[in-house]
Design a protein around this motif. Structure first.
Motif, mmCIF file in Angstrom:
data_model
loop_
_atom_site.group_PDB
_atom_site.id
_atom_site.type_symbol
_atom_site.label_atom_id
_atom_site.label_comp_id
_atom_site.label_asym_id
_atom_site.label_seq_id
_atom_site.Cartn_x
_atom_site.Cartn_y
_atom_site.Cartn_z
ATOM 1 N N SER A 1 27.693 -41.130 -27.840
ATOM 2 C CA SER A 1 26.941 -42.174 -28.527
ATOM 3 C C SER A 1 26.329 -43.150 -27.519
ATOM 4 C CB SER A 1 27.860 -42.919 -29.498
ATOM 5 O OG SER A 1 27.168 -43.943 -30.146
ATOM 6 N N LYS A 2 27.110 -43.520 -26.511
ATOM 7 C CA LYS A 2 26.623 -44.438 -25.479
ATOM 8 C C LYS A 2 25.454 -43.812 -24.720
ATOM 9 C CE LYS A 2 28.393 -47.102 -21.571
ATOM 10 N NZ LYS A 2 29.574 -47.358 -20.735
ATOM 11 N N THR A 3 25.604 -42.543 -24.360
ATOM 12 C CA THR A 3 24.533 -41.835 -23.652
ATOM 13 C C THR A 3 23.297 -41.724 -24.526
ATOM 14 O OG1 THR A 3 26.162 -40.568 -22.395
ATOM 15 C CG2 THR A 3 23.931 -39.669 -22.493
ATOM 16 N N ARG A 4 23.523 -41.427 -25.807
ATOM 17 C CA ARG A 4 22.404 -41.306 -26.749
ATOM 18 C C ARG A 4 21.645 -42.631 -26.849
ATOM 19 N NH1 ARG A 4 23.505 -38.955 -32.674
ATOM 20 N NH2 ARG A 4 23.469 -36.999 -31.597
ATOM 21 N N LYS A 5 22.389 -43.753 -26.936
ATOM 22 C CA LYS A 5 21.743 -45.071 -27.022
ATOM 23 C C LYS A 5 20.961 -45.365 -25.746
ATOM 24 C CE LYS A 5 24.968 -47.222 -30.230
ATOM 25 N NZ LYS A 5 26.098 -48.155 -30.371
ATOM 26 N N THR A 6 21.555 -45.043 -24.601
ATOM 27 C CA THR A 6 20.884 -45.273 -23.321
ATOM 28 C C THR A 6 19.600 -44.457 -23.237
ATOM 29 O OG1 THR A 6 23.007 -45.700 -22.242
ATOM 30 C CG2 THR A 6 21.159 -45.121 -20.812
ATOM 31 N N LEU A 7 19.709 -43.180 -23.618
ATOM 32 C CA LEU A 7 18.518 -42.313 -23.579
ATOM 33 C C LEU A 7 17.452 -42.795 -24.555
ATOM 34 C CD1 LEU A 7 20.138 -38.774 -23.272
ATOM 35 C CD2 LEU A 7 18.864 -40.026 -21.519
ATOM 36 N N LYS A 8 17.882 -43.264 -25.724
ATOM 37 C CA LYS A 8 16.937 -43.772 -26.723
ATOM 38 C C LYS A 8 16.192 -44.988 -26.171
ATOM 39 C CE LYS A 8 16.917 -45.358 -31.541
ATOM 40 N NZ LYS A 8 17.762 -45.553 -32.732
ATOM 41 N N GLU B 1 10.195 -46.953 -35.840
ATOM 42 C CA GLU B 1 10.488 -45.681 -35.183
ATOM 43 C C GLU B 1 11.790 -45.762 -34.393
ATOM 44 O OE1 GLU B 1 9.193 -42.569 -35.243
ATOM 45 O OE2 GLU B 1 7.943 -43.328 -36.865
ATOM 46 N N TYR B 2 11.980 -46.881 -33.699
ATOM 47 C CA TYR B 2 13.207 -47.054 -32.908
ATOM 48 C C TYR B 2 14.423 -47.035 -33.831
ATOM 49 C CZ TYR B 2 16.556 -48.832 -29.538
ATOM 50 O OH TYR B 2 17.649 -48.968 -28.717
ATOM 51 N N HIS B 3 14.314 -47.754 -34.929
ATOM 52 C CA HIS B 3 15.436 -47.831 -35.884
ATOM 53 C C HIS B 3 15.744 -46.466 -36.500
ATOM 54 C CE1 HIS B 3 18.126 -49.490 -38.866
ATOM 55 N NE2 HIS B 3 17.442 -48.887 -39.800
ATOM 56 N N ASN B 4 14.727 -45.705 -36.834
ATOM 57 C CA ASN B 4 14.924 -44.422 -37.529
ATOM 58 C C ASN B 4 15.043 -43.221 -36.591
ATOM 59 O OD1 ASN B 4 14.846 -45.551 -40.135
ATOM 60 N ND2 ASN B 4 12.611 -45.591 -40.070
ATOM 61 N N PHE B 5 14.826 -43.440 -35.299
ATOM 62 C CA PHE B 5 14.812 -42.323 -34.358
ATOM 63 C C PHE B 5 16.201 -41.722 -34.193
ATOM 64 C CE2 PHE B 5 15.208 -40.389 -30.178
ATOM 65 C CZ PHE B 5 14.120 -39.539 -30.180
ATOM 66 N N MET B 6 16.254 -40.395 -34.235
ATOM 67 C CA MET B 6 17.496 -39.662 -33.972
ATOM 68 C C MET B 6 17.151 -38.443 -33.134
ATOM 69 S SD MET B 6 19.492 -39.825 -37.633
ATOM 70 C CE MET B 6 20.479 -38.431 -37.205
#
Length: 195
Positions: free
Chosen positions: A79-86, A182-187
């Protein structure tokens, strides 16, 4: 038969009987000891099997706890990596957007946004706002649309906003809201374990 022979014979008979009685007692005692040994052995086996099962259950519980903790840690790291990448991705998106906003194509898109807003207003009074970063394009846009434009005090990153005062309608072709949405909904999609 002499007395000595009789005593010797009697002695042999008594010894034989004593040996037989001793053998019988030893055999009986041996049987009792074997039974006690078998009972102790069976009890020891039963206790060791119970202990092995208990240790197996305990080991399985400990393994499950370790696995659960490891999975939780992996999920946190993921999750942390995903947030960083996002965040990194959207920094790149903003950079690309800034580059795009310097192109002729962006100017043409602003003209299209303004024309759509004017068409939607259908002749009603309206104020059309452009982003402060697009102030250098104001003259070009007014020339190509025939509309008077206002440079907004609020930075909405880019695009156009128009207000139709008579109907209290905001036409929002701004990039700020679109980027936030887009940022809020991006997955991220396509990886193992993604929802």
């Amino acid at each position: 038969m002499t007395i000595e022979e009789k005593i010797s014979h009697l002695q042999e008979a008594a010894m034989e009987e004593a040996r037989a009685e001793g053998n019988r007692i030893m055999k009986q005692h041996e049987t009792v000891l074997e039974n006690i040994f078998e009972q102790h052995r069976a009890e020891a086996i039963r206790q060791s099997e119970t202990r092995v099962k208990a240790e197996g259950v305990n080991a399985k519980q400990q393994l499950n706890m370790v696995m659960s903790k490891a999975q939780l840690e992996l999920k946190r790291d993921f999750s942390k990596t995903r947030k960083t990448l996002k965040k990194e991705l959207f920094v790149e998106v903003k950079e690309k957007l800034q580059e795009y906003m310097q192109t002729e194509e962006y100017k043409r898109m602003l003209v299209q946004y303004i024309e759509k807003s004017v068409k939607y207003a259908n002749g009603e009074a309206m104020t059309i706002y452009i982003n402060p970063s697009d102030a250098d394009k104001k003259e070009y846009l007014e020339e190509h649309t025939g509309m008077t434009l206002t440079v907004s005090r609020e930075d909405f990153i880019g695009g156009v906003r128009a207000v139709i005062h008579g109907r209290n309608i905001l036409i929002d072709h701004a990039y700020k809201g679109a980027l936030e949405n887009e940022y809020h909904n991006f997955m991220f999609r396509g990886g193992a374990g993604d929802e």
